[in-house]
Design an enzyme around this catalytic site. Structure first.
Site, short mmCIF file in Angstrom:
data_model
loop_
_atom_site.label_atom_id
_atom_site.label_comp_id
_atom_site.label_asym_id
_atom_site.label_seq_id
_atom_site.Cartn_x
_atom_site.Cartn_y
_atom_site.Cartn_z
N ASP A 16 1.24 -7.64 2.45
CA ASP A 16 1.34 -6.21 2.14
C ASP A 16 2.80 -5.76 1.96
O ASP A 16 3.36 -5.09 2.82
CB ASP A 16 0.67 -5.41 3.28
CG ASP A 16 0.35 -3.98 2.87
OD1 ASP A 16 0.91 -3.51 1.85
OD2 ASP A 16 -0.44 -3.32 3.57
N SER A 64 3.98 2.33 8.47
CA SER A 64 3.78 1.31 7.45
C SER A 64 5.06 1.11 6.67
O SER A 64 5.70 2.09 6.27
CB SER A 64 2.66 1.70 6.50
OG SER A 64 1.44 1.31 7.04
N HIS A 88 0.82 -1.22 0.00
CA HIS A 88 0.00 0.00 0.00
C HIS A 88 0.85 1.27 0.00
O HIS A 88 0.35 2.34 -0.32
CB HIS A 88 -1.05 -0.02 1.13
CG HIS A 88 -0.59 0.36 2.50
ND1 HIS A 88 -0.27 -0.56 3.47
CD2 HIS A 88 -0.42 1.57 3.08
CE1 HIS A 88 0.07 0.06 4.59
NE2 HIS A 88 -0.01 1.36 4.39
N1 ARG Z 1 -4.71 0.61 7.75
C1 ARG Z 1 -3.38 0.63 7.19
C2 ARG Z 1 -2.79 2.07 7.31
O1 ARG Z 1 -3.33 2.88 7.99
C3 ARG Z 1 -3.34 0.08 5.80
C4 ARG Z 1 -4.12 0.82 4.76
C5 ARG Z 1 -4.04 0.28 3.36
N2 ARG Z 1 -5.00 -0.78 3.07
C6 ARG Z 1 -6.30 -0.61 2.72
N3 ARG Z 1 -7.05 -1.66 2.49
N4 ARG Z 1 -6.85 0.57 2.57
O2 ARG Z 1 -2.41 2.75 6.41
N1 ASP Z 2 -1.27 1.54 8.00
C1 ASP Z 2 -0.53 2.62 8.63
C2 ASP Z 2 0.44 3.28 7.68
O1 ASP Z 2 0.18 3.33 6.50
C3 ASP Z 2 0.11 2.16 9.90
C4 ASP Z 2 -0.80 2.35 11.07
O2 ASP Z 2 -1.54 3.34 11.09
O3 ASP Z 2 -0.70 1.54 11.99
O4 ASP Z 2 1.41 3.89 8.05
#
Ligand code: ARG
Ligand code: ASP
Length: 677
Positions: A207, A613, A85
């Protein structure tokens, strides 16, 4: 639980050392102050191994990736791992219908096949140093920064505030601008579970994506050139394939973006009762429109995939955050803490009154900015016209426009605009709707009628209508003019959080200083601000609900259980099904719960946030065991209150990464340049 904690602390007191909490994101240059605690939890290296200006250290292998994520170097030839991502934008930009790397994945089978990524940068920290005294002595920040930037090729420097300006640190980076895509799994692995599983454990997302840093032949940062060569880093991460067990030490080394550990109850109330609920409701409307369009049109599903993911990501997080803040009673706990502070520090109690008054002065304009961003500025048409109005370089503008229209559908944007204009008018605090905007909308008979007029008359709804010459007399120009005071307000209040508005923040400086002098048992760490930090803890499950314990490791078995060709988020590649059926896991097969399988993800107690991330998750010997990518649902409030018992970060197990490169991607040759242990 309380009983157990008491017993444990009595026992540790008996042996003369109380283990500290796993909360905190520490500055690497000051990590020696945590060493005793880290070593007691299983860290085997020294503070100099983490950060040194005299010799190569782990910091030389950590990068700020694309200005908002972290990545890690895993070979002497600049090979870089981050999340799928985090590489998403680069991968999407390189994709086209004939070669859709998002859908199919991509693997360079030689250096020559690695794909340059326009505009992608990574930064490596050269050094950091406290400059509080120099600034206090009258040195100018600009002069300090300019001198640091003159030190080397590709250097970039910044001064960042810690503890609301009680300390200032200079950060000097080397910025590399030739970064190439080496490989990525298909989204069906890299984004497996999609927005359904996002912020959720148990998780099964692969990921990750793979890049390489290129430099000039003399190993310095350089703009893209075919003459560039793979960068030779001072240090790269060794990889441990030994696997993780519950209780193992873990450390995260990366660039967390934003936490608000020390805010007062007023700010917590603002987040949980005002900002989050409004933003959630507005995004629900936007997402409903986008999702409906995606379901009825395959082209739109791809066009709006990245937009949907990014709108939904914060939308879902905020929902968990509100629940978490309420569950923990954060605002009430803060109120009690503030009362205690005021009672025990009568001479400093005025700081809390001053903070309260400052929130009263600044909340409305800051909220208006947030509302503007989530409503009017979420409409894409005026954004592209405004871009065309101000673009200086025509050729670059045409390229930006190409990218924009590739993923733009005017009928979706119109539907969103109808809702968002009406919502802005409904929700805007008194006196914040610009006069010209009210008149413009009234003249056309209301929000929806005006929006229809706009989309019927603007030329910029299609790529053919885009032009930097005609933007100023397009139908959207009038709207942009009418929104001028809102653009202006949003520029004036462009601070990370409400609490960072200078008129508020100036009271946090003495307040947090006073807290540090008063609350001497508390382990103070500077809030995250996208500077390099260390967080450490251990691999651990947690009590999810009454009677439900979540174990810390998932495997391919769970991927297969979720697999369903009918459900977009759970439709794995056929090659992975075949590997599962034949059980040809090669060296990656391990025993988990009595079954031979492949590990997928694990969780740990590391304190992380957005920006972490892609961060390396390393073991007690500094070896890479995973790549961080998310937090669990019950951790989504951790930017405001980190709950030791519950908060867990989620990492993809490095063995799943290697398995995917090797068995699914057929690019096992890449493992030869890594250092596997
Ligand atoms: N929650 C994670 C972060 O805050 C991963 C986000 C990417 N994945 C998604 N399905 N949107 O960025
Ligand atoms: N998914 C998040 C990021 O893209 C990490 C988090 O918020 O724990 O940095």
């Amino acid at each position: 639980m309380i009983k157990k904690t008491l017993l444990v602390s009595l026992l540790t007191l008996a042996v003369g050392f109380t283990a500290m909490a796993d909360k905190g994101m520490w500055l690497p240059s000051l990590i020696s102050s945590r060493m005793k605690d880290m070593r007691s939890k299983g860290f085997r290296l020294t503070s100099e191994d983490i950060y040194s200006i005299n010799k190569a250290s782990l910091k030389d292998a950590v990068v700020l990736f694309d200005g908002g994520c972290t990545g890690e170097i895993v070979s002497p030839e600049g090979l870089l791992l981050t999340n799928h991502h985090c590489g998403y934008d680069a991968i999407q930009s390189l994709s086209a219908v004939e070669h859709d790397y998002l859908t199919d994945g991509f693997w360079a089978m030689s250096r020559g096949e690695e794909l340059p990524c326009k505009g992608l940068q990574v930064a490596i920290l050269v050094r950091m140093e406290e400059v509080t005294d120099r600034l206090a002595a009258g040195e100018k920040a600009e002069a300090i920064i300019a001198a640091a930037e003159a030190e080397g090729t590709g250097y970039s420097a910044a001064i960042e505030q810690m503890y609301y300006g009680n300390q200032q640190f200079l950060f000097v980076y080397k910025v590399f601008r030739d970064v190439r895509l080496v490989g990525t799994p298909p989204s069906s692995i890299g984004k497996f579970g999609g927005d359904t599983d996002n912020w959720i454990w148990p998780r099964h997302t692969g990921d990750f994506s793979v890049f390489r840093i290129y430099s000039s032949p003399d190993n310095e940062p350089a703009a893209y050139s075919p003459q560039n060569v793979p960068y030779r880093p001072a240090r790269h991460f060794e990889i441990s394939t030994a696997g993780v067990r519950e209780g193992d030490f873990t450390m995260i080394y990366g660039f967390p973006g934003n936490t608000q550990e020390y805010i007062t109850s007023d700010a917590v109330d603002y987040i949980a009762d005002v900002a989050d609920p409004v933003c959630i409701a507005l995004r629900t409307e936007r997402l409903d429109i986008i999702r409906a369009a995606q379901q009825s049109d395959a082209k739109v599903r791809i066009q709006y995939a990245a937009k949907h993911a990014s709108i939904a990501n914060a939308w879902k997080k905020w929902q968990g955050e509100v629940l978490g803040i309420k569950r923990l009673g954060t605002a009430d706990k803060k109120r009690a803490y503030e009362q205690r502070f005021a009672a025990e520090n009568p001479d400093k109690a005025f700081l809390l009154d001053s903070l309260h008054a400052a929130y009263l002065r600044n909340t409305t304009p800051y909220y208006t900015r947030t509302l503007f961003i989530e409503t009017l500025r979420a409409i894409e048409l005026p954004q592209i016209v405004r871009f065309a109005m101000t673009a200086k370089d025509k050729e670059r503008a045409a390229a930006v426009a190409d990218n924009f229209y590739k993923n733009y559908d005017a009928s979706i944007d119109r539907a969103i605009a109808r809702r968002m204009v009406a919502e802005f008018l409904r929700l805007a605090p008194e006196g914040t709707v610009p006069e010209a905007l009210s008149q413009l909308i009234a003249r056309h008979g209301g929000a929806e009628a005006y929006v229809d007029y706009l989309y019927d008359h603007s030329r910029f709804t299609s790529p053919e209508g885009f032009s930097t010459d005609t933007a100023t007399d397009d139908a959207a120009a009038e709207l942009i003019g009418a929104m001028a005071p809102l653009y202006d307000l949003s520029a004036r209040y462009a601070y990370r959080n409400l609490s960072n508005v200078p008129d508020i923040e100036r009271w946090y400086r003495p307040y947090v200083k006073a807290l540090m002098e008063w609350d001497t048992d508390r382990a103070f760490f500077p809030d995250a601000n996208l500077t390099l930090r260390v967080a450490y803890g251990k691999v651990a499950g947690y009590d999810y609900a009454d009677g439900v314990y979540h174990r810390p490791q998932t495997s391919l078995e769970g991927i297969i259980e979720k697999d369903n060709p009918e459900i977009y988020d759970y439709d794995i590649p056929q090659s992975l099904r075949d590997i599962y059926a034949s059980k040809q896991y090669g060296r990656w097969g391990v025993e988990i719960d009595g079954r031979r399988t492949v590990p997928a993800c694990f969780i740990a107690t590391n304190h992380t946030t957005g920006g972490n991330s892609g961060s390396p998750v390393i073991d007690g010997r500094g070896r890479l065991i995973g790549i961080n990518f998310d937090r669990t649902w019950l951790s989504t409030m951790s930017d405001v209150e980190f709950d030791e018992e519950i908060c867990r970060n989620i990492a993809v197990d490095i063995r799943y990464v290697l398995f995917t490169i090797d068995r699914v991607g057929g690019a096992g040759y890449l493992l030869d340049e890594m250092t596997l242990r």
